[in-house]
Write a protein that holds these residues in place. Structure first.
Motif, PDB file in Angstrom:
ATOM      1  N   TRP A  33      -7.291  -9.418  -6.872  1.00  0.00           N
ATOM      2  CA  TRP A  33      -8.110  -8.386  -6.222  1.00  0.00           C
ATOM      3  C   TRP A  33      -8.558  -7.285  -7.177  1.00  0.00           C
ATOM      4  O   TRP A  33      -9.707  -6.876  -7.192  1.00  0.00           O
ATOM      5  N   GLY A  72      -3.628 -14.221   2.104  1.00  0.00           N
ATOM      6  CA  GLY A  72      -5.037 -13.814   2.038  1.00  0.00           C
ATOM      7  C   GLY A  72      -5.469 -13.367   0.661  1.00  0.00           C
ATOM      8  O   GLY A  72      -6.638 -13.065   0.435  1.00  0.00           O
ATOM      9  N   THR A  74      -4.924 -10.591  -0.848  1.00  0.00           N
ATOM     10  CA  THR A  74      -5.378  -9.199  -0.896  1.00  0.00           C
ATOM     11  C   THR A  74      -4.329  -8.264  -1.496  1.00  0.00           C
ATOM     12  O   THR A  74      -4.527  -7.043  -1.519  1.00  0.00           O
ATOM     13  N   GLY A  75      -3.216  -8.817  -1.941  1.00  0.00           N
ATOM     14  CA  GLY A  75      -2.150  -8.003  -2.529  1.00  0.00           C
ATOM     15  C   GLY A  75      -2.683  -7.228  -3.724  1.00  0.00           C
ATOM     16  O   GLY A  75      -3.595  -7.691  -4.424  1.00  0.00           O
ATOM     17  N   GLY A  79       0.966 -10.267  -7.154  1.00  0.00           N
ATOM     18  CA  GLY A  79       2.047 -11.170  -6.736  1.00  0.00           C
ATOM     19  C   GLY A  79       1.590 -12.583  -6.449  1.00  0.00           C
ATOM     20  O   GLY A  79       2.366 -13.527  -6.527  1.00  0.00           O
ATOM     21  N   ALA A 113       2.251 -18.799   9.252  1.00  0.00           N
ATOM     22  CA  ALA A 113       2.100 -17.817   8.168  1.00  0.00           C
ATOM     23  C   ALA A 113       0.651 -17.574   7.761  1.00  0.00           C
ATOM     24  O   ALA A 113       0.311 -16.514   7.251  1.00  0.00           O
ATOM     25  N   LEU A 135      -3.958  -2.529   8.717  1.00  0.00           N
ATOM     26  CA  LEU A 135      -4.322  -2.034   7.385  1.00  0.00           C
ATOM     27  C   LEU A 135      -5.758  -2.439   7.089  1.00  0.00           C
ATOM     28  O   LEU A 135      -6.301  -3.319   7.751  1.00  0.00           O
ATOM     29  N   ALA A 137      -7.129  -4.203   5.031  1.00  0.00           N
ATOM     30  CA  ALA A 137      -7.398  -5.594   4.655  1.00  0.00           C
ATOM     31  C   ALA A 137      -7.141  -6.555   5.823  1.00  0.00           C
ATOM     32  O   ALA A 137      -7.074  -7.770   5.626  1.00  0.00           O
ATOM     33  N   CYS A 141      -6.086 -10.429   5.160  1.00  0.00           N
ATOM     34  CA  CYS A 141      -4.687 -10.704   4.807  1.00  0.00           C
ATOM     35  C   CYS A 141      -4.030 -11.558   5.896  1.00  0.00           C
ATOM     36  O   CYS A 141      -4.500 -11.597   7.030  1.00  0.00           O
ATOM     37  N   ASN A 146       1.765 -10.530   4.683  1.00  0.00           N
ATOM     38  CA  ASN A 146       2.192  -9.232   5.241  1.00  0.00           C
ATOM     39  C   ASN A 146       3.715  -9.125   5.247  1.00  0.00           C
ATOM     40  O   ASN A 146       4.271  -8.075   4.903  1.00  0.00           O
ATOM     41  N   ALA A 151       4.456  -5.267   4.551  1.00  0.00           N
ATOM     42  CA  ALA A 151       3.285  -4.381   4.581  1.00  0.00           C
ATOM     43  C   ALA A 151       3.514  -3.178   5.482  1.00  0.00           C
ATOM     44  O   ALA A 151       4.274  -3.243   6.458  1.00  0.00           O
ATOM     45  N   GLY A 152       2.828  -2.099   5.126  1.00  0.00           N
ATOM     46  CA  GLY A 152       2.955  -0.858   5.899  1.00  0.00           C
ATOM     47  C   GLY A 152       1.702  -0.617   6.720  1.00  0.00           C
ATOM     48  O   GLY A 152       1.554  -1.149   7.807  1.00  0.00           O
ATOM     49  N   ILE A 208       7.663 -18.391   3.559  1.00  0.00           N
ATOM     50  CA  ILE A 208       7.603 -18.099   5.003  1.00  0.00           C
ATOM     51  C   ILE A 208       6.513 -18.987   5.604  1.00  0.00           C
ATOM     52  O   ILE A 208       5.356 -18.958   5.153  1.00  0.00           O
ATOM     53  N   HIS A 382      -0.692   7.972   4.033  1.00  0.00           N
ATOM     54  CA  HIS A 382       0.064   7.974   5.277  1.00  0.00           C
ATOM     55  C   HIS A 382       1.062   9.134   5.264  1.00  0.00           C
ATOM     56  O   HIS A 382       2.246   8.952   4.972  1.00  0.00           O
ATOM     57  N   HIS A 429       3.114  -1.483  -1.410  1.00  0.00           N
ATOM     58  CA  HIS A 429       2.404  -2.617  -2.008  1.00  0.00           C
ATOM     59  C   HIS A 429       3.321  -3.593  -2.721  1.00  0.00           C
ATOM     60  O   HIS A 429       2.909  -4.694  -3.060  1.00  0.00           O
TER      61      HIS A 429
HETATM   62  C1  LIG Z   1      -8.571  -2.741   1.015  1.00  0.00           C
HETATM   63  C2  LIG Z   1      -7.094  -2.970   1.028  1.00  0.00           C
HETATM   64  C3  LIG Z   1      -6.280  -2.123   1.775  1.00  0.00           C
HETATM   65  C4  LIG Z   1      -4.897  -2.324   1.814  1.00  0.00           C
HETATM   66  N1  LIG Z   1      -4.136  -1.486   2.571  1.00  0.00           N
HETATM   67  C5  LIG Z   1      -2.808  -1.680   2.642  1.00  0.00           C
HETATM   68  C6  LIG Z   1      -1.993  -0.842   3.444  1.00  0.00           C
HETATM   69  O1  LIG Z   1      -2.458   0.096   4.074  1.00  0.00           O
HETATM   70  N2  LIG Z   1      -0.678  -1.115   3.500  1.00  0.00           N
HETATM   71  C7  LIG Z   1      -0.123  -2.143   2.799  1.00  0.00           C
HETATM   72  O2  LIG Z   1       1.088  -2.351   2.893  1.00  0.00           O
HETATM   73  N3  LIG Z   1      -0.873  -2.950   2.006  1.00  0.00           N
HETATM   74  C8  LIG Z   1      -2.187  -2.742   1.914  1.00  0.00           C
HETATM   75  N4  LIG Z   1      -2.950  -3.557   1.121  1.00  0.00           N
HETATM   76  C9  LIG Z   1      -2.311  -4.608   0.309  1.00  0.00           C
HETATM   77  C10 LIG Z   1      -2.315  -6.011   0.969  1.00  0.00           C
HETATM   78  O3  LIG Z   1      -3.333  -6.143   1.923  1.00  0.00           O
HETATM   79  C11 LIG Z   1      -0.992  -6.260   1.642  1.00  0.00           C
HETATM   80  O4  LIG Z   1      -0.003  -6.319   0.650  1.00  0.00           O
HETATM   81  C12 LIG Z   1      -0.934  -7.560   2.464  1.00  0.00           C
HETATM   82  O5  LIG Z   1       0.264  -7.549   3.205  1.00  0.00           O
HETATM   83  C13 LIG Z   1      -0.975  -8.820   1.619  1.00  0.00           C
HETATM   84  O6  LIG Z   1      -1.223  -9.931   2.463  1.00  0.00           O
HETATM   85  P1  LIG Z   1      -1.927 -11.250   1.873  1.00  0.00           P
HETATM   86  O7  LIG Z   1      -1.899 -12.289   2.932  1.00  0.00           O
HETATM   87  O8  LIG Z   1      -3.248 -10.938   1.315  1.00  0.00           O
HETATM   88  O9  LIG Z   1      -0.892 -11.632   0.721  1.00  0.00           O
HETATM   89  P2  LIG Z   1      -1.161 -12.211  -0.746  1.00  0.00           P
HETATM   90  O10 LIG Z   1      -1.922 -11.229  -1.553  1.00  0.00           O
HETATM   91  O11 LIG Z   1      -1.717 -13.567  -0.658  1.00  0.00           O
HETATM   92  O12 LIG Z   1       0.337 -12.286  -1.276  1.00  0.00           O
HETATM   93  C14 LIG Z   1       1.109 -11.130  -1.432  1.00  0.00           C
HETATM   94  C15 LIG Z   1       2.525 -11.505  -1.904  1.00  0.00           C
HETATM   95  O13 LIG Z   1       3.197 -12.248  -0.892  1.00  0.00           O
HETATM   96  C16 LIG Z   1       3.528 -13.560  -1.347  1.00  0.00           C
HETATM   97  N5  LIG Z   1       3.284 -14.462  -0.219  1.00  0.00           N
HETATM   98  C17 LIG Z   1       2.111 -14.646   0.438  1.00  0.00           C
HETATM   99  N6  LIG Z   1       2.287 -15.493   1.469  1.00  0.00           N
HETATM  100  C18 LIG Z   1       3.587 -15.863   1.461  1.00  0.00           C
HETATM  101  C19 LIG Z   1       4.382 -16.726   2.270  1.00  0.00           C
HETATM  102  N7  LIG Z   1       3.857 -17.372   3.300  1.00  0.00           N
HETATM  103  N8  LIG Z   1       5.691 -16.868   1.960  1.00  0.00           N
HETATM  104  C20 LIG Z   1       6.240 -16.213   0.910  1.00  0.00           C
HETATM  105  N9  LIG Z   1       5.538 -15.391   0.107  1.00  0.00           N
HETATM  106  C21 LIG Z   1       4.226 -15.214   0.386  1.00  0.00           C
HETATM  107  C22 LIG Z   1       2.645 -13.802  -2.547  1.00  0.00           C
HETATM  108  O14 LIG Z   1       3.227 -14.714  -3.454  1.00  0.00           O
HETATM  109  C23 LIG Z   1       2.528 -12.407  -3.134  1.00  0.00           C
HETATM  110  O15 LIG Z   1       3.654 -12.112  -3.897  1.00  0.00           O
HETATM  111  C24 LIG Z   1      -4.330  -3.380   1.065  1.00  0.00           C
HETATM  112  C25 LIG Z   1      -5.145  -4.223   0.316  1.00  0.00           C
HETATM  113  C26 LIG Z   1      -6.504  -4.025   0.287  1.00  0.00           C
HETATM  114  C27 LIG Z   1      -7.344  -4.964  -0.511  1.00  0.00           C
END
Ligand SMILES: Cc1cc2nc3c(=O)[nH]c(=O)nc-3n(C[C@H](O)[C@H](O)[C@H](O)COP(=O)(O)OP(=O)(O)OC[C@H]3O[C@@H](n4cnc5c(N)ncnc54)[C@H](O)[C@@H]3O)c2cc1C
Length: 473
Positions: A33, A72, A74-75, A79, A113, A135, A137, A141, A146, A151-152, A208, A382, A429
């Motif tokens: 991202w 998704g 979006t991390g 990660g 998941a 959030l 995203a 996401c 999450n 996630a928060g 997960i 927050h 994050h």
């Molecule tokens: C515009 C924007 C705003 C955001 N706002 C917030 C916010 O307010 N609060 C917040 O907490 N975050 C926020 N984020 C960060 C992000 O959206 C969160 O961290 C979200 O929870 C990640 O979800 P994802 O599905 O995209 O995970 P990914 O980015 O795909 O993965 C994140 C991590 O989780 C692991 N993972 C993914 N899926 C699994 C699974 N099924 N089992 C085990 N491990 C797994 C991955 O290996 C990686 O380490 C924001 C991001 C963006 C781009």
């Protein structure tokens, strides 16, 4: 290693549709991202169900191939960014999108998941329930991501973070066995709480595949306001006041400085200043209650009036409709995008006790302005969780790349102050690949040893998300 023999084993587990090996097909899974990491993987595995996920993990365990789980993507800490075409694959959960069950008497939803967060919220709304994780995203996401990042987001103040919303999990362990922990229980003291171990483990302890999540009664009243305040201390006072007058029904409370509002007005279509005159800081607040009636509006109005008389706020706009409320939220949600359009920024996702947040803003702003001439502080977030995105915007007309090179120096200034105030350098994050050095620097050594022991016990071959969280894994 990822060789032809290994790939044909994966193909047997997944079928042609479930395995991507062509560069063009893999490209969307090999983007990070924030552009901090170049990505590479030998393949992208896209299992359709838990059995296929387990088969992929078993194959990787046997071949010693690293697995980078991805939701998704979006991390914000790298990660899900795979690092090697020879020794890693991406395990994408994006085909596992079933809502398995909604139990309205138990107030739970069980989802796979790969479900997109917004779809879980919609499914809950469809049965007059509320799933509060929210959030910016949320349209991309996925629930697995999450939970893996704990996630928060904006509603933690009232409903807690992803951890607090999780009752049960289904997880594929590092040897390919499945832990069937999809309980919807609120009480279950039968030994170690594995669920809490996997939530926030960033893919380093297990995959997960599904989760049972808590639901809440759907809001019947919703109110929102956008208030101008002099400083973060006034914002903290206003939040306390609104919580008290509303029966603790403030569900979101976001602080932003004038500079952040100006960036959104400059760069984001559809953003308007809700107030007539400029103010140094703003609070965007949302209140909600499942109880019928109009008393929440009255509580908000009387709270704002009292705050005005007490000198806590300098002006406020109340939302007259859901569209007004969405317009207030639009401003807050688009600050990160406005920052990108403005140029380079160095980001800090920090938390301190709410009582120390005003002191943190004052100290950190003064220290960083002294260290980096011309830097523009964009500290928003927050406030009710003590969690600020203390972001630094490059000076006007500066070279963005040169500015970004100063990140280690900036991190030291900000994170040292956070540590002095008993805070966290990573509030919501996670650690990912980006902050492994900070974890070693700031974490309690006994905690680090315990984390390493847990990792060794659950993933002795070190195949789950190598290089994430614990740099030595
Ligand atoms: C515009 C924007 C705003 C955001 N706002 C917030 C916010 O307010 N609060 C917040 O907490 N975050 C926020 N984020 C960060 C992000 O959206 C969160 O961290 C979200 O929870 C990640 O979800 P994802 O599905 O995209 O995970 P990914 O980015 O795909 O993965 C994140 C991590 O989780 C692991 N993972 C993914 N899926 C699994 C699974 N099924 N089992 C085990 N491990 C797994 C991955 O290996 C990686 O380490 C924001 C991001 C963006 C781009």
């Amino acid at each position: 290693v990822v060789d032809e023999e290994f790939l044909s084993r994966l193909r047997e587990c997944l079928g042609e549709r479930g395995l991507l090996t062509a560069a063009g097909d893999m490209a969307p899974y090999l983007r990070e991202w924030r552009g901090h990491f170049q990505c590479a993987a030998g393949a992208v595995a896209r299992p359709a169900n838990t059995d296929e996920t387990a088969a992929v993990v078993a194959a990787c365990a046997e071949a010693g191939v690293g697995i980078v789980p991805q939701g998704g993507n979006t991390g914000l800490v790298g990660g899900a960014a795979a690092q090697s075409a020879e020794s890693q694959i991406v395990l994408a959960l994006d085909r596992m999108t079933r809502i398995r069950e909604i139990d309205t008497d138990n107030d739970t939803i069980t989802v796979e998941a790969g479900c997109i967060l917004a779809e879980v919220q919609n499914a809950a709304a469809g049965v007059q329930r509320f799933f509060p994780l929210s959030l910016a995203a949320e349209g991309s996401c996925r629930i697995g991501g999450n939970l893996a990042t704990n996630a928060g987001g904006v509603n933690v103040l009232r409903y807690g973070n992803a951890r607090d919303l999780t009752l049960g999990l289904e997880v594929v362990l590092a040897d390919g066995r499945v832990w069937h922990g999809l309980s919807g229980l609120r009480k279950d003291n039968t030994g170690y709480d594995l669920r809490q171990l996997f939530v926030g483990s960033e893919g380093t302890l297990g995959i997960i595949t599904a989760a049972t999540l808590r639901l809440f009664p759907a809001p019947a009243q919703r109110e929102a306001a956008f208030a101008g305040v002099e400083n973060p201390a006034a914002a903290v006072a206003l939040l306390g006041r609104l919580r008290a007058v509303s029966g603790d029904n403030v569900i979101a409370c976001e602080l932003l400085p004038r500079f952040a509002l100006e960036l959104t007005l400059r760069h984001i279509p559809g953003c308007r200043d809700p107030l007539d005159a400029p103010h140094p800081w703003y609070l965007q607040v949302e209140l909600a209650s499942p109880a019928q009636g109009n008393w929440l509006r009255e509580a908000l109005e009387s709270g704002l009036e009292a705050a005005f008389e007490a000198g806590e706020i300098t002006d406020a706009a109340l939302a007259g409709s859901l569209e007004d409320a969405a317009a207030f939220r639009h401003i807050r949600e688009h600050i990160p995008e406005a920052q990108i359009r403005e140029g380079a920024s160095i980001k800090h996702d920090v938390a301190v006790p709410v009582s120390r947040l005003p002191e943190f803003v004052t100290r950190a702003t003064a220290a960083i302005e002294e260290e980096m001439a011309g830097v523009r502080v964009c500290a928003f977030g927050h406030v009710g969780d003590g969690n600020l995105h203390f972001n630094l915007q490059q000076p006007e007309d500066a070279d963005g790349a040169a500015f970004l090179k100063q990140a280690p120096k900036a991190n030291r200034v900000i994170h040292d102050i956070v540590a002095e105030l008993d805070g966290s350098f990573s509030a919501e994050h996670g650690i990912g690949r980006l902050k492994t050095g900070e974890l070693i620097r700031y974490a309690d050594p006994a905690k680090l040893d315990a984390m390493r022991a847990i990792k060794q016990a659950l993933d002795p071959k070190g195949i789950l998300n190598p290089g994430v969280l614990l740099a030595d894994n």
